[in-house]
Design an enzyme around this catalytic site. Sequence first.
Site, PDB file in Angstrom:
ATOM      1  N   SER A 144       0.852  -1.194   0.000  1.00 57.13           N
ATOM      2  CA  SER A 144       0.000   0.000   0.000  1.00 57.13           C
ATOM      3  C   SER A 144       0.884   1.239   0.000  1.00 57.13           C
ATOM      4  CB  SER A 144      -0.859   0.012   1.273  1.00 57.13           C
ATOM      5  OG  SER A 144      -1.507   1.264   1.415  1.00 57.13           O
ATOM      6  N   TYR A 158      -2.106  -0.469  10.266  1.00 52.53           N
ATOM      7  CA  TYR A 158      -2.221  -1.040   8.909  1.00 52.53           C
ATOM      8  C   TYR A 158      -1.002  -0.653   8.076  1.00 52.53           C
ATOM      9  CZ  TYR A 158      -3.819  -1.228   4.018  1.00 52.53           C
ATOM     10  OH  TYR A 158      -3.910  -1.447   2.665  1.00 52.53           O
TER      11      TYR A 158
HETATM   12  P1  NAP Z   1     -11.281  -5.957  -0.535  1.00 54.69           P
HETATM   13  O1  NAP Z   1     -12.107  -5.456  -1.676  1.00 54.69           O
HETATM   14  O2  NAP Z   1     -11.732  -5.725   0.869  1.00 54.69           O
HETATM   15  O3  NAP Z   1     -11.010  -7.512  -0.767  1.00 54.69           O
HETATM   16  C1  NAP Z   1     -10.213  -8.185   0.171  1.00 54.69           C
HETATM   17  C2  NAP Z   1     -10.034  -9.610  -0.284  1.00 54.69           C
HETATM   18  O4  NAP Z   1      -9.154 -10.254   0.657  1.00 54.69           O
HETATM   19  C3  NAP Z   1     -11.318 -10.394  -0.301  1.00 54.69           C
HETATM   20  O5  NAP Z   1     -11.267 -11.294  -1.388  1.00 54.69           O
HETATM   21  C4  NAP Z   1     -11.297 -11.139   1.040  1.00 54.69           C
HETATM   22  O6  NAP Z   1     -11.945 -12.384   0.992  1.00 54.69           O
HETATM   23  C5  NAP Z   1      -9.812 -11.395   1.179  1.00 54.69           C
HETATM   24  N1  NAP Z   1      -9.380 -11.613   2.559  1.00 54.69           N
HETATM   25  C6  NAP Z   1      -9.453 -10.767   3.603  1.00 54.69           C
HETATM   26  N2  NAP Z   1      -8.922 -11.341   4.706  1.00 54.69           N
HETATM   27  C7  NAP Z   1      -8.514 -12.576   4.316  1.00 54.69           C
HETATM   28  C8  NAP Z   1      -7.896 -13.649   4.993  1.00 54.69           C
HETATM   29  N3  NAP Z   1      -7.594 -13.569   6.297  1.00 54.69           N
HETATM   30  N4  NAP Z   1      -7.612 -14.763   4.290  1.00 54.69           N
HETATM   31  C9  NAP Z   1      -7.914 -14.865   2.970  1.00 54.69           C
HETATM   32  N5  NAP Z   1      -8.513 -13.886   2.285  1.00 54.69           N
HETATM   33  C10 NAP Z   1      -8.811 -12.753   2.954  1.00 54.69           C
HETATM   34  O7  NAP Z   1      -9.796  -5.339  -0.586  1.00 54.69           O
HETATM   35  P2  NAP Z   1      -8.926  -4.690  -1.778  1.00 54.69           P
HETATM   36  O8  NAP Z   1      -9.132  -3.252  -1.716  1.00 54.69           O
HETATM   37  O9  NAP Z   1      -9.137  -5.430  -3.036  1.00 54.69           O
HETATM   38  O10 NAP Z   1      -7.472  -4.974  -1.185  1.00 54.69           O
HETATM   39  C11 NAP Z   1      -6.611  -5.964  -1.691  1.00 54.69           C
HETATM   40  C12 NAP Z   1      -5.214  -5.660  -1.201  1.00 54.69           C
HETATM   41  O11 NAP Z   1      -4.846  -4.351  -1.657  1.00 54.69           O
HETATM   42  C13 NAP Z   1      -5.094  -5.624   0.324  1.00 54.69           C
HETATM   43  O12 NAP Z   1      -3.873  -6.218   0.711  1.00 54.69           O
HETATM   44  C14 NAP Z   1      -5.099  -4.139   0.641  1.00 54.69           C
HETATM   45  O13 NAP Z   1      -4.418  -3.852   1.844  1.00 54.69           O
HETATM   46  C15 NAP Z   1      -4.397  -3.584  -0.571  1.00 54.69           C
HETATM   47  N6  NAP Z   1      -4.680  -2.152  -0.804  1.00 54.69           N
HETATM   48  C16 NAP Z   1      -5.930  -1.726  -1.180  1.00 54.69           C
HETATM   49  C17 NAP Z   1      -6.143  -0.369  -1.387  1.00 54.69           C
HETATM   50  C18 NAP Z   1      -7.472   0.210  -1.811  1.00 54.69           C
HETATM   51  O14 NAP Z   1      -7.643   1.441  -1.833  1.00 54.69           O
HETATM   52  N7  NAP Z   1      -8.466  -0.617  -2.143  1.00 54.69           N
HETATM   53  C19 NAP Z   1      -5.091   0.543  -1.214  1.00 54.69           C
HETATM   54  C20 NAP Z   1      -3.850   0.066  -0.831  1.00 54.69           C
HETATM   55  C21 NAP Z   1      -3.647  -1.281  -0.645  1.00 54.69           C
HETATM   56  P3  NAP Z   1     -13.504 -12.575   1.454  1.00 54.69           P
HETATM   57  O15 NAP Z   1     -14.284 -11.522   0.770  1.00 54.69           O
HETATM   58  O16 NAP Z   1     -13.860 -13.936   0.971  1.00 54.69           O
HETATM   59  O17 NAP Z   1     -13.540 -12.513   2.947  1.00 54.69           O
END
Ligand code: NAP
Length: 250
Positions: A144, A158
């Site tokens: 991130s 985080y």
């Molecule tokens: P999201 O839409 O909340 O999706 C999260 C995904 O991770 C879901 O598929 C969820 O599965 C899965 N997950 C959560 N906890 C888990 C666990 N303990 N074991 C296995 N799977 C798990 O999040 P996202 O925004 O796509 O984020 C993906 C990555 O990008 C993360 O690492 C996040 O920190 C990073 N990120 C995101 C942003 C942003 O703005 N969106 C910015 C910076 C970094 P279920 O739905 O089945 O529970």
Amino acid sequence: MTKIVIVTGGSRGIGAATARLLGREHAAVVVNYRKARSDADAVVNDIKASGGEAIAVQGDVGNEDDVLRLFAETDRAFGPLTGLVNNAGIVGGAKRRIDALTFAGIMELMRVNVAGQMLCAREAVKRMSTRNGGKGGAIVNVSSLGALTGSPHAFIDYAASKGALDTMTIGLAAEVVGSGIRVNGVRPGLIDTDIHDDAGIPDRIKRFGPTMPIGRAGAPEEVAEAIVWLLSDKASYVTGEFINVTGGAR
Ligand code: NAP
């Protein structure tokens, strides 16, 4: 060569976009999810429809037994792994300053965002290392922008978990560069996914998207492009590096 790739957290958001893009490149994709079974099944169906192969495997990346089962099911379904997208991550609830942090909350973030990624990397390296008879491969860790800013007034715990992941990326890349494995990181900025609802700020994209230097939030597909490029042979001379997908935010 068919790519065989595990995408952790592949049911929604950035992981789902990455899994779908890999499917369009005819990879065999393991869509890991924690709770969202129907979303994971939808991603699997899309991958198959676009010419790839796919299975969904439930498992909490912060649970060692689940991680061992995730990799064992991948071995059984597709054979030798060639890629891991360490994407699963949590933000750990509502915005908070340091006085609102709890030991349990900090440990939950580190369990999922740090220990989980390390366990998955360990299992991937065991299988891909040319020193163990593997064919080599690539790991992409989804970090991130918070790893660089520290996310003050919002989520420093985080951000610290993502800083740990970046340090792991640097160390692991150096450790396995002679074993045919490349390890890189992608740092998303503000990306339009459900994670902001989990953080208790469902209007975050609308409010803060226009304040990004590029004038909007990013789409998960725009992060997926960077991840899939780093996994691919097009990035064959790139390891221990990071791509910031942040629309110019720093
Ligand atoms: P999201 O839409 O909340 O999706 C999260 C995904 O991770 C879901 O598929 C969820 O599965 C899965 N997950 C959560 N906890 C888990 C666990 N303990 N074991 C296995 N799977 C798990 O999040 P996202 O925004 O796509 O984020 C993906 C990555 O990008 C993360 O690492 C996040 O920190 C990073 N990120 C995101 C942003 C942003 O703005 N969106 C910015 C910076 C970094 P279920 O739905 O089945 O529970």
